[in-house]
Each structure stands twice: as structure tokens, then as C-alpha cells.
Design a protein around this motif. Structure first.
Motif, mmCIF file in Angstrom:
data_model
loop_
_atom_site.group_PDB
_atom_site.id
_atom_site.type_symbol
_atom_site.label_atom_id
_atom_site.label_comp_id
_atom_site.label_asym_id
_atom_site.label_seq_id
_atom_site.Cartn_x
_atom_site.Cartn_y
_atom_site.Cartn_z
ATOM 1 N N LEU A 89 19.605 53.460 -27.962
ATOM 2 C CA LEU A 89 19.321 54.769 -27.387
ATOM 3 C C LEU A 89 20.602 55.384 -26.808
ATOM 4 C CD1 LEU A 89 16.466 55.860 -27.432
ATOM 5 C CD2 LEU A 89 16.223 55.224 -25.040
ATOM 6 N N ILE A 90 21.338 54.563 -26.095
ATOM 7 C CA ILE A 90 22.569 55.055 -25.463
ATOM 8 C C ILE A 90 23.594 55.433 -26.527
ATOM 9 C CG2 ILE A 90 24.532 54.378 -24.020
ATOM 10 C CD1 ILE A 90 22.482 52.536 -22.521
ATOM 11 N N VAL A 91 23.815 54.506 -27.477
ATOM 12 C CA VAL A 91 24.813 54.726 -28.521
ATOM 13 C C VAL A 91 24.478 55.980 -29.330
ATOM 14 C CG1 VAL A 91 25.720 53.785 -30.666
ATOM 15 C CG2 VAL A 91 25.526 52.318 -28.659
ATOM 16 N N ALA A 92 23.192 56.112 -29.707
ATOM 17 C CA ALA A 92 22.782 57.271 -30.504
ATOM 18 C C ALA A 92 22.999 58.559 -29.720
ATOM 19 C CB ALA A 92 21.307 57.116 -30.909
ATOM 20 N N THR A 93 22.644 58.533 -28.428
ATOM 21 C CA THR A 93 22.824 59.734 -27.602
ATOM 22 C C THR A 93 24.296 60.139 -27.524
ATOM 23 O OG1 THR A 93 20.975 59.010 -26.264
ATOM 24 C CG2 THR A 93 22.338 60.743 -25.346
ATOM 25 N N VAL A 94 25.140 59.126 -27.265
ATOM 26 C CA VAL A 94 26.571 59.412 -27.142
ATOM 27 C C VAL A 94 27.106 60.036 -28.432
ATOM 28 C CG1 VAL A 94 28.857 58.357 -26.934
ATOM 29 C CG2 VAL A 94 27.007 57.657 -25.389
ATOM 30 N N LEU A 95 26.760 59.424 -29.559
ATOM 31 C CA LEU A 95 27.273 59.924 -30.837
ATOM 32 C C LEU A 95 26.736 61.329 -31.137
ATOM 33 C CD1 LEU A 95 29.145 58.900 -33.069
ATOM 34 C CD2 LEU A 95 27.111 58.301 -34.368
ATOM 35 N N MET A 96 25.460 61.539 -30.814
ATOM 36 C CA MET A 96 24.878 62.866 -31.025
ATOM 37 C C MET A 96 25.636 63.910 -30.199
ATOM 38 S SD MET A 96 20.767 62.620 -31.548
ATOM 39 C CE MET A 96 20.295 61.803 -30.083
ATOM 40 N N ALA A 97 25.927 63.532 -28.947
ATOM 41 C CA ALA A 97 26.646 64.469 -28.075
ATOM 42 C C ALA A 97 28.032 64.755 -28.623
ATOM 43 C CB ALA A 97 26.732 63.908 -26.665
ATOM 44 N N VAL A 98 28.668 63.722 -29.209
ATOM 45 C CA VAL A 98 29.997 63.917 -29.785
ATOM 46 C C VAL A 98 29.919 64.885 -30.958
ATOM 47 C CG1 VAL A 98 31.831 62.778 -31.112
ATOM 48 C CG2 VAL A 98 30.932 61.715 -29.021
ATOM 49 N N TYR A 99 28.879 64.691 -31.808
ATOM 50 C CA TYR A 99 28.753 65.545 -32.984
ATOM 51 C C TYR A 99 28.415 66.977 -32.597
ATOM 52 C CZ TYR A 99 29.137 61.803 -36.434
ATOM 53 O OH TYR A 99 29.601 60.800 -37.223
#
Lengths: 607, 591
Positions: free
Chosen positions: B158-168
Motif C-alpha cells: 500500500l505504501i509503495v504503491a501510494t509513493v509511486l503513484m504520487a511520483v507519477y
């Protein structure tokens, strides 16, 4: 496991599932159709996403503009497919669950009906634990594959549709899929196959841990009085360590296979990207197709495992089913006749040349005696001489191997169903109470007014403590109810017999835990009952109640007649019943040999 | 509800207390968490690969840049494999550590239950104590093997996906969060419903098992009383109720489970619509948008298992709480341990000083009892059921401690005597001589583990049971069955007696230990006991007054009080409780 055996088990497993299909055709069909919807929509959602990518996203990015209409349409398509898929998931779960629970309930009923129908002799041949697990764990195991079955059938459909979809997109990319999907499915079958025995082993050990804990806590008083807590802890630690190792073995398999099963579809997607890009350059594919196929891999990775779940349950299911069938197909019953014994007043009892044995040697040899209506017969003998077995024969819990038990001149075997239980009542040595109220335990479903229940309790000297209970007749007793002393339990069991106004009352040392003073009052009240009474006893006061005494030693009647007469005629009888007075009168001679014998263990099995 | 069942503690407090009581859980935790980080980080490989391929590989002029894509795919494949290896190592460590901790916890709780006084072990609570060391721990184990792992991975994912989504694209990430926030709330509600529904299922399964077991355990009574129909009805009802509860729970699952599916679709559709709009404005690349779609599936799967896993987690924590509840109970009969007094062997002198006893919340069952029992004397304790005889015996053997007053042996308060010394010197034979499912020899040897078969044989001979032993089909190797039920009630008492005698105590307490054997055997046993207890102190709770006649002194209890004491001959001559009891006993003997 050889190929032959495997296919054999699969065939049997399919047979078991076919039984369910015939029993619950509608629900099962509904479950499979829901699953098909789910399958189609899973593949469909990947296709829609691919199309939306190609026609909406890519087009917009290429042209630098888009229309609200296209966007909304794309969004609606995604949500619409998801709605149908959700419907499929809900239907599959609900209907599959219902099929499974209905089958479990039906077979639990069927198995317990058999238990109630089969004769006591059958019960004695089967250990209690085995029978309980037949009705519970085995029934559950037999129908366990029903839950994942519709999902697995859906997955098969899903794979077929996906194969067609990918083939239609691009042949070369399809080859990647045909490598990855069978690999996932195959690996999962291997995984589940290897997991099943290890998990079953852990399950058995869990039962073992529970047994040791149960026994040890039950014997806590003994453990404590002898100061053996440390040794008991060691014993428990040994089984706990075994279970730990088994759990770790399960974990090791999981730990190995789960990451591989997780990595495979990811590697598949990467392969699709690589191969797809090459095909894209040659113009055989569009970026939308690429996204479609890659997304499909992500979506299918998990459901494919359902095939493994079903296959894993099948061997357990077949074993459970076979054990359940053993019970359902068990023959042997205590056939009833058509004669009635519903006369008025006390019944006449005649025991003629009765022989009986459990497994090897006979416990009873040629036992013969008569009880005229209204008479009281005391059966006396050393511990283990066959008295309890005899009481079981009198109320036809078991049939004699030879000879006859006659009630009012009618052979017990010829009496109609419920005829004997309405006429006779046995109060066993160890009172068994049901997990029910006091009232329920006394009436056992018999329709009698509370006044009669109280009257029976009064005769059994149980009215005092019952009225002191918080909820009176409505107090729950038995396994999870109020704590009663041994004497109180015996008095409830006695009331259970008396409320039926039996014409033949058989008491098997049924007041051994009751105070002598209370027992005397109980015996007084029995004197007036309109029943023929057969009473197994040690106490002189009880024997005194009897008109006649039958003295048994090692399964043979050694003497019978009035108490006074036997005292003179039979040395064994005299020794037994006058032991206390003699102990008080004489100084102690050192004399060994208590009157026990090897038939004892069989006798207890009945009681 | 009893103290055994209701420890009220928050989840975090449970964790803290649990880790303090079972330090095994913490072993190597840092390494495991590091591996978990690698294992979850690896999950974003695929979306990144998709994005890179679409944006950089396919956007290249002159068709796709195969060289770049090949490198990217190879790097990503290596990352996937690395992730798998890290996950494998993490799993192995986690299983090993958690199972070590659970086994230790189980054994500790088991030992603690044995250390609790008989008060806590009496009657119906035994079953619940068994589940403290079985199903409660199993529940934790199952959770750690599946759910615990899921929570670690899902949380990380959940954390990793959120971070990457925010980066994109942070606006799209926000959009996804807005869609899922109400779902997270709804899942909490669903989970509460589910845990209630499964609570009902568990309750029904208990009823069902109890009804089913009646048809097996109660078979003789059911036959004898023709209660088949009643029993069948009860079984049908409970089986039906169980099935209904299962269907209700399943319906809830079926209705709530697809909610994540729908939320995911809404998020995906939202991402497509908003992302395209953003892309047209030049704020987003196509690759990032598609990668986002993959990230949404990555984001959903942890939520999808959440309902199931949260239920498991709650059960596991509740189980842990119950186990801790047992471990935190102070034994009310505590072993002074090494600080305690070690008494030398020799005949025991007992003194009760103003001893009273009542079960918590119950009436006083023993009141102001003061008595001294001289060494080597043989005492009979008589009285009606409920007069306090057995309580007297339990206080004498320190199965329980008095509510007030003290019990002294050889002048030392019983509470100061080390258990090992106490149990060696004082042994009680209870009325229900519980036997273990083992051979006859092993059961007798329970009194003294190092005893040889010869010694066991000698003990039986001395008790006058040699002939009985010879009559058994397999002699000392005869299996006694569960709870000793292959033997008769009388025979079980014989074994219990031999077991206590083999333990060679200085004070032998017999609580109606021969109530189920026939009179002739009992008289013989009584004599044997008299001869083997010569030189020791013996206290017999007697239900047959023949025992009292032979004793040096009789203690008469009535309604919790010691009302008379003295030799039989003296007591029977004076008016009082004993004379009444004796008259009723004599009347039974007389014909």
C-alpha cells in the motif's frame, strides 16, 4: 503416488461431487453460472482496458484532444464490466457456500440418524472419538471441494476465453501465455499436493496436543497431589515441539511456493512486454493489445490457483466420504418384533439360560432366574462379575448370545419398537446427563406435566437440591451446565426412570454416591412403586429391600434365594455381604485375593 | 464470565505484554523486516516496466527501441527474482521465529495452568483452559502463517504503491485515495458485521457438536429410554441452526467482498478520465497513465484480503489476550520455591489453627477448625455430604489455602513449605482416581517415575492385589483406556491407591478412596492400608463407618464445623452427631 492411484482418486472425487450435483442441482448450477459470468468479465475487463487504452487514451495523447463523450463512454465501460464481475463474484460465493453447507447439514443428519438406529453392540465396536469425527470432520472434508469448485470451473472457462483472446491478438505473444499459465496451474497442483499431507500431519498433531492437554488438566488433581507438574509439562512440551516442527514444515512449503507463484506471472508480463514490443515494431500488434495482454496476465495470476485448491481437497474429500459411507452403509440393527408388553401393573421377568460375551470369552454363562411381578430381586456379586452386563440384557440394550430374556412371557426380541423403553427403565452406575435443563433430563422428551416431574424428583430425593437451583427445573445441567455432585447426578438419573412409571425398574448400583441416610429414604419410596425391581447392590440395606437375591460370581449364578437362606447356603455370598461386621468383630487376618476378574473391562464398556 | 475468559486489553497493550512474556517472537526481527522491505518493494517492478516500455521504448523515433526494452525487461526480471528470494527468506525466518515463540507460549501457559489452584481448574472451566493452550494458540499460529504475512506485505504494498503513484502524478494519486477512503471506512464496518456473524457461527458449531456427541456418548441412555426422536430433533435443530448461521455469514461475505472490486473499477475509470484530460494538457505521459492502472490493481489487492485478514487478526489478538489472561493470573496457591522450607522425612505432625474456608462468593464451607493430628496416628474423618470433609482434606494437602487461619506440618506453616518437599511427604488419593491412557504399570509409576516393574509388583502384593494383577490379561502391561475406563470404577481406585502408596509419602490422605469396590475387597484393602501405613500418619475420609471403627481417632464434621473428636468407642457412647451417623450406618448393616 502412482498415476493409476491418482486417476483413481480423481475419479472417486468426481463421484463424490456428482452426488452433490444430484442433491443440489439448482444451487450448484447457479454457482457455476455466476462463476462463468465472473470468468467472462475478468477477461472482459482486461479487453475493455486494452480497448480504452487504444481508442481513448492513446488516441487522445496522439491527437492532443479528446471529447467528453468518449471519455465517459470509456469510464462507463470499465465500471459496467466491473459491476457484472462483482455480481458474478457475489453469486459464486453465496451459492457455492450454500451447496456446501446444505450438503454438510444433510450428511450430519444422516450420519447421526444412523447412530441412533444402529444397535449398542455396533457402538461398542467403534471408539467414541472415531464416531464424533465421522459426523463432524469427515463430513466437512467430504464436501470441502464444493466451495472452490465453481471458481475452478470458472477459471477453466476463463483460460479458454483468455486463450482465444490472446490468440486473436497475436500468435507469438500467445505462446508466452501458453507457457506461463500452464506453469502456474501445474506448479500450484504440485504445491497443493505436497502441502496436503504435511498440513494433514500438522492437523493430526494439533489433535494430539489437545488430547494431552485435556488428559493432563482432567487429571490435574492427581498431577498435583503427586507433584508431577514438571513431568507433565515435559510431556506436553514434547508434543508441542512436534507440532511446531510440523507447522514450520508447512511454512517452509508455503514460503517456497508462494514467491514462485507470485513471480511467474510477473515474469510473464515482462516477457509479453519484450516479445510484444518486437511484434509491435513489425506492426502485428498495437500498444492497446500489449496493455490488454499484460493486464490479463496480472488479472489471471490469482484465480488460476483455484484449480490447485480443488485438487488439493480431493484426496481428503475421498477419505472423508469413504469414512462417512462406512457409517451410512453399516448394517446390523436390533430388529423389533410386533408383540406388545403394555399390561397393567408390575411386569414379570424371566431370564433363561442367558449367555453373553463381548469379544472373546463369555462374561455371562447360563444365567437363569425369575422375578414374579412386583417382586424385588437383588443381584449381588464381587466387582467385575458381570452384573452390569446382565442389567443391559434385561432392558435389551444388547441381545444375549444364547438363551432368552422374557418380559410377561414375551421374548424381549419380539417386542415392538418403543415397547421395551416404555415398560422398563435402567438406571446405570454412572449417571449420564444431557446438556439440557433439569426438566429435559428427567423427561427426555416425554410429555409429562411439571407436577409429575417434581413427584419423580421427590421420590428420588432430588426435589430439595433442584428447588435450590437458581432456575429450578429450567437450570441447565450436563456438559456445560451447573456443577452437580455425583450423588445429585445419580438422583436425577433415578428421577428420569421413575417419571416413566416403569413396570420393570433396573438399578445398577445406582445410588452408590448418595449418602446412606438419603439412600435409605430413596429405598423407602421405591418400596411403594408399582414395579418389579432388579437392583445391583453391595449395601445390606439395599439387599434387605429384596425378596430374593441372585448371587453371581465370574458370570455364573452361584446361588439364589432369600437373603437369610443364602447367608447360610453360600460362603461367597456370606463373605461379601457380612464383610463389614466381620471386620468389626474379628482381628485382621492377612488374606489376599480381592474378587476381581478379567471380564471387568468389558463390563465397563457397556456402562 | 470468569477471570479466565475476560482480559480486557487493547491490541497494542496485548502486543507489548505478549512480547514481554514471549521474547522468542523478537528474535531476528530486524533482519526479517529488512527482507520484507525488499520483498514488497519488488512488487512495483511490473508497473514501472510497463511505464518505461510505453514511454521510452515505444516513443522512440523509428519504432520501438528494442535494445532499451530488452535491458529494462532483463533488469526488471532480475528484480522480480531478487524479490522472490527475499520473500522466501523472509517467510522462512518468520515461520521459524513465530512457531518457536508460539510453542514456548503454549508450554508456558500449560505449566501455569497446572500451577493454578484447583479452584481455577474445577468443573466446567477445564474445557476453556484446554483451549487456552490449544485453539487459542492455533489461531495465532494460523494468523501468523497467513494473515500476519499478508498484513506485512499488504501494508508495504500500500505504501509503495501510494509513493509511486504520487511520483507519477499526485493529482491522480489523490483521486485514487479519494475513491478508496470511504471503502476503507466501509471495510471496518463490514469487518465488524463479519466478526459478529462468525461469532454466531462459532456458537452454533458448539451447540451442534454437543448435540451430535449426545447421540454417541449417551447412546445407552437413549436406547434404554427410547429417546431417539427427542435426540434426533435436537440434532436437527442444532445442525439447521449451524447451517443457517453459516449461510448468513457467507451472504455477508458475498455482498461485501466485491465492494473492493467496484471501488477498483471506479478508481480505474476515474484515472482513465482524469488522466486523459491531464495528458491532453501535457501533464502526463501515456506510459505513466497505463502504469497507474497497474498500480491501482496493486493498491486493491491488499484491501481485498483486508476483510478476511482483519477478522483473523482480531481472532488472533483475542486468542493471545486469553492466553495472556491465564499467564497473568497469580496462582493463589503459590510455591515458595527455593526460599521455601525443605522438611526432613519422617512421620508428619499436623495442626489446624482456626481454619476457615469459603469459595469466592460462596458460603463458608469450613469454619474455625482447630485440631492437632499426632504423628503416626490414624484418623478417620466422617460427616454427611457437604459437611466439609473433602475441603478439610484439600486444605491439609494444600490443594487450596484457607481463607483464614493456618495449617502447619511439623510446626511449619504449609504455605512456607517448598512444593517439591510437600508433594513428596503428603499424598492424597482422591475419590475419583483419574488414570491416564497408558499401561497399568505406567499409571502406578506416576507416583514414582523411577520405580521398576518389580517395585510396582511388590506394592500391589503388599496391598493384597497380587491375585487381581495375575488375573489381568496382560498383567502390568494391560492398557487402562481413556481415563482408565477399560477398568471398572473399583479397579481404578485400586490403581490410584497403589500409585499413591508407591510414592511413599509420610502422610497419606484418602478421600473416600475405596468407595466403589465391593465390601469384601474393601475390608481387605483397609487392612492392607493399615499395615502399610504403620509408621506414617494417615487421614481417611470415610463414607463407611467401618473405617472409623478401626481408626485411632475420629473427627466428626457437621455443616463446616468440627463438632466431635475422639476414638470410636468414646464417641459412639456419647449423644451427638457421631452416634446418629453410627446408628444409621448400623441400621443398614443389620438385617
Amino acid at each position: 503416488m502412482s498415476q493409476k492411484v491418482t486417476s483413481d482418486i480423481l475419479k472417486k472425487g468426481a463421484g463424490v461431487l456428482w452426488v452433490a450435483a444430484r442433491a443440489e442441482p439448482r444451487l450448484l448450477t447457479a454457482a457455476v453460472l455466476s462463476s462463468a459470468l465472473y470468468a467472462a468479465m475478468t477477461v472482459g475487463s482486461a479487453w475493455v482496458l486494452g480497448r480504452v487504452t487504444q481508442d481513448v487514451v492513446m488516441a487522445a495523447f496522439r491527437d492532443g484532444r479528446t471529447t467528453t463523450g468518449t471519455l465517459v463512454l470509456g469510464g462507463l465501460a470499465i465500471v459496467g464490466v466491473a459491476l457484472l464481475k462483482a455480481l458474478g463474484v457475489a453469486g459464486r460465493r453465496l451459492y457455492a457456500g450454500m451447496v456446501q453447507y446444505n450438503m454438510q447439514a444433510a450428511y450430519r443428519r444422516a450420519v447421526t440418524r444412523q447412530y441412533l438406529r444402529l444397535p449398542l453392540a455396533w457402538h461398542q465396536r467403534h471408539p467414541t472419538g472415531r464416531l464424533l469425527s465421522n459426523a463432524n470432520a469427515d463430513v466437512e472434508a467430504a464436501w470441502a471441494p464444493l466451495a472452490p469448485l465453481p471458481m475452478a470451473l470458472g477459471v477453466v472457462l476463463m483460460l479458454v476465453i483468455a486463450a482465444i483472446a490472446i490468440l486473436a491478438t497475436d500468435l507469438v505473444v500467445a505462446i508466452v501465455g501458453f507457457l506461463v499459465f500452464p506453469a502456474i496451474a501445474g506448479l500450484n497442483v504440485i504445491y497443493q499436493r505436497r502441502l496436503a499431507p504435511v498440513a494433514a500431519h500438522a492437523q493430526r498433531l494439533r489433535a494430539g496436543v489437545s488430547e494431552v492437554a485435556h488428559e493432563s488438566f482432567e487429571g490435574a488433581l492427581v498431577v498435583k497431589t503427586l507433584g508431577r507438574e514438571a513431568d507433565e509439562t515435559e510431556r506436553f512440551a514434547a508434543v508441542a515441539a512436534e507440532l511446531r516442527e510440523a507447522n514450520v514444515a508447512v511454512g517452509r512449503l508455503r514460503g517456497l511456493f508462494d514467491p514462485i507463484l507470485e513471480a511467474l506471472p510477473n515474469l510473464g508480463v515482462l516477457a509479453v512486454l519484450l516479445v510484444g514490443s518486437i511484434r509491435l515494431r513489425s506492426g502485428a500488434m498495437s500498444p492497446g493489445d500489449l496493455v490488454h495482454v499484460a493486464y490479463l496476465f496480472t488479472l489471471l495470476a490469482f484465480p488460476i490457483r483455484a484449480l490447485g485448491w480443488v485438487l488439493a481437497e480431493v484426496p481428503r474429500s475421498v477419505v472423508g466420504w469413504e469414512r462417512v459411507q462406512d457409517v451410512l452403509e453399516a448394517t446390523g440393527s436390533l430388529p423389533y418384533g410386533d408383540r406388545s408388553v403394555d399390561g397393567k401393573g408390575p411386569a414379570g421377568l424371566e431370564v433363561r439360560d442367558v449367555r453373553f460375551g463381548y469379544t472373546g470369552d463369555d462374561v455371562l454363562h447360563d444365567v437363569t432366574f425369575t422375578a414374579e411381578p412386583g417382586r424385588t430381586i437383588a443381584v449381588v456379586g464381587p466387582t467385575g462379575s458381570g452384573k452390569s452386563t446382565l442389567t443391559n440384557l434385561l432392558v435389551r440394550l444388547v441381545d444375549p448370545a444364547g438363551g432368552r430374556v422374557l418380559l410377561d412371557g414375551v421374548d424381549a426380541r419380539d417386542v415392538e419398537r418403543h415397547g421395551l423403553s416404555a415398560t422398563t427403565a435402567l438406571v446405570p452406575q454412572q449417571a449420564f446427563l444431557f446438556d439440557d435443563t433439569v426438566r429435559g433430563n428427567v423427561t427426555l422428551g416425554l410429555d409429562v406435566p411439571d407436577e409429575d416431574v417434581w413427584e419423580a424428583l421427590r421420590l428420588a430425593q432430588a426435589d430439595g437440591f433442584v428447588s435450590a437451583l437458581a432456575d429450578g427445573l429450567d437450570t441447565r445441567v450436563g456438559e456445560r451446565g451447573a456443577t452437580l455432585s455425583g450423588g445429585q447426578r445419580q438422583r436425577l438419573a433415578l428421577a428420569r426412570a421413575l417419571v416413566r412409571r416403569p413396570r420393570l425398574l433396573v438399578l445398577d448400583d445406582a445410588t452408590s454416591s448418595v449418602d446412606p441416610q438419603v439412600e435409605a429414604r430413596i429405598l423407602d419410596s421405591l418400596r411403594d412403586s408399582a414395579a418389579t425391581v432388579v437392583v445391583v447392590a453391595y449395601r445390606k440395606a439395599t439387599i434387605e429391600l429384596a425378596d430374593d437375591v441372585v448371587y453371581i460370581e465370574r458370570g455364573r449364578v452361584l446361588a439364589q434365594g432369600p437373603h437369610k437362606e443364602l447367608l447360610e447356603r453360600s460362603a461367597g455370598y456370606r463373605d461379601l455381604v457380612t464383610a463389614y461386621e466381620r471386620a468389626a468383630d474379628e482381628p485382621a487376618p492377612d488374606e489376599p485375593a480381592p474378587g476381581e476378574d478379567e471380564d471387568e473391562e468389558n463390563e465397563e464398556a457397556v456402562a | 464470565m470468569t477471570a479466565v475468559d475476560t482480559p480486557a486489553r487493547s491490541g497494542l497493550a496485548t502486543l507489548r505484554r505478549g512480547l514481554a512474556l514471549t521474547p522468542e517472537f523478537r528474535k531476528g526481527i530486524a533482519g526479517t523486516l529488512l527482507l520484507a522491505l525488499v520483498a514488497t518493494a519488488g512488487r512495483i517492478v511490473v508497473p514501472v516496466a510497463v511505464q518505461q516500455t510505453l514511454d521510452r521504448g515505444l516513443r522512440a523515433r523509428g519504432g520501438p527501441d528494442i535494445g532499451f526494452i530488452r535491458t529494462a525487461v532483463l533488469v526488471c526480471a532480475a528484480a522480480v527474482l531478487l524479490t522472490a528470494v527475499a520473500a522466501y527468506l523472509m517467510n522462512i525466518r518468520l515461520y521459524r521465529t513465530s512457531e518457536n515463540g508460539l510453542a514456548a507460549l503454549r508450554v508456558r501457559a500449560f505449566r501455569h495452568v497446572h500451577d493454578l489452584s484447583m479452584l481455577a481448574q474445577s468443573g466446567e472451566r477445564r474445557g476453556s483452559l484446554v483451549s487456552r493452550v490449544t485453539s487459542d494458540v492455533d489461531q495465532m499460529s494460523q494468523f501468523m502463517q497467513y494473515g500476519g504475512l499478508m498484513i506485512i506485505i499488504a501494508g508495504g504494498q500500500l505504501i509503495v504503491a501510494t509513493v509511486l503513484m504520487a511520483v507519477y502524478s499526485w493529482p491522480l494519486a489523490l483521486l485514487v485515495w479519494v475513491v478508496f477512503a470511504p471503502l476503507a471506512f466501509a471495510l471496518r464496518v463490514f469487518q465488524r458485521w463479519l466478526s459478529k456473524a462468525y461469532g454466531a457461527v462459532r456458537e452454533r458449531v458448539g451447540d451442534m457438536l454437543s448435540a451430535v456427541s449426545e447421540s454417541v456418548v449417551g447412546a445407552p441412555v437413549i436406547r434404554a429410554y427410547g429417546a431417539e426422536d427427542r435426540t434426533a430433533r435436537r440434532i436437527d435443530e442444532s445442525v439447521g441452526a449451524y447451517r443457517d448461521a453459516q449461510v448468513r455469514a457467507q451472504t455477508l461475505v458475498a455482498l461485501t467482498f466485491p465492494s473492493t472490486e467496484l471501488a477498483a473499477a471506479l478508481a480505474t475509470a476515474g484515472v482513465v478520465v482524469a488522466g486523459t484530460a491531464l495528458g491532453v494538457g501535457g501533464h502526463l505521459t501515456a506510459g505513466r497513465l497505463v502504469a497507474f492502472l497497474f498500480l491501482v490493481t496493486l493498491f486493491v489487492s491488499p484491501l481485498q484480503v483486508a476483510t478476511e485478514v482483519l477478522n483473523d487478526a482480531q481472532n488472533a489478538i483475542a486468542g493471545w489476550q486469553r492466553v495472556l489472561g491465564v499467564l497473568d493470573m497469580t496462582p493463589d496457591v503459590a510455591d515458595p520455591g527455593a526460599a521455601g522450607v525443605e522438611l526432613p522425612r519422617g512421620a508428619v505432625d499436623v495442626a489446624f489453627e482456626d481454619v476457615s474456608f469459603a469459595y469466592p462468593g460462596g458460603p463458608t464451607v469450613l469454619q474455625d477448625v482447630s485440631v492437632r493430628i499426632a504423628p503416626r496416628s490414624r484418623i478417620a474423618v466422617v460427616g454427611e455430604t457437604g459437611s466439609g470433609k473433602t475441603t478439610f482434606a484439600k486444605l491439609l494437602t494444600r490443594m487450596m489455602d484457607p481463607a483464614s487461619g493456618r495449617v502447619l506440618i511439623d510446626g511449619v506453616p504449609l504455605t512456607d513449605v517448598r512444593f517439591s518437599s510437600l508433594r513428596e511427604r503428603i499424598v492424597m488419593v482422591p475419590q475419583d482416581g483419574f488414570l491416564f491412557d497408558a499401561s497399568l504399570a505406567d499409571n502406578i509409576r506416576f507416583g514414582r517415575p523411577e520405580a521398576s516393574d518389580e517395585e510396582i509388583r511388590r506394592v500391589l502384593t503388599e496391598l493384597g492385589l497380587g491375585d487381581w494383577l495375575d488375573g489381568l490379561p496382560e498383567g502390568l502391561a494391560t492398557p487402562v483406556g481413556q481415563r482408565g475406563e477399560s477398568l471398572s470404577a473399583g479397579e481404578r481406585q485400586l490403581v490410584a491407591l497403589a500409585r499413591a502408596y508407591l510414592a511413599d509419602p509420610d502422610l497419606l490422605v484418602l478421600d473416600e478412596a475405596t468407595s466403589a469396590v465391593d465390601p469384601a475387597t474393601e475390608v481387605r484393602l483397609q487392612r492392607a492400608i493399615e499395615s502399610v501405613t504403620r509408621g506414617r500418619t494417615a487421614v481417611s475420609i470415610a463414607h463407611r463407618l467401618s473405617t472409623a471403627e478401626a481408626a485411632d481417632e475420629v473427627l466428626v464434621f457437621d455443616r463446616g464445623r468440627l463438632v466431635q473428636r475422639g476414638p470410636h468407642a468414646a464417641l459412639v457412647a456419647e449423644p451427638g452427631r457421631y452416634a446418629e451417623l453410627y446408628a444409621s450406618w448400623a441400621a443398614q448393616l443389620k438385617i
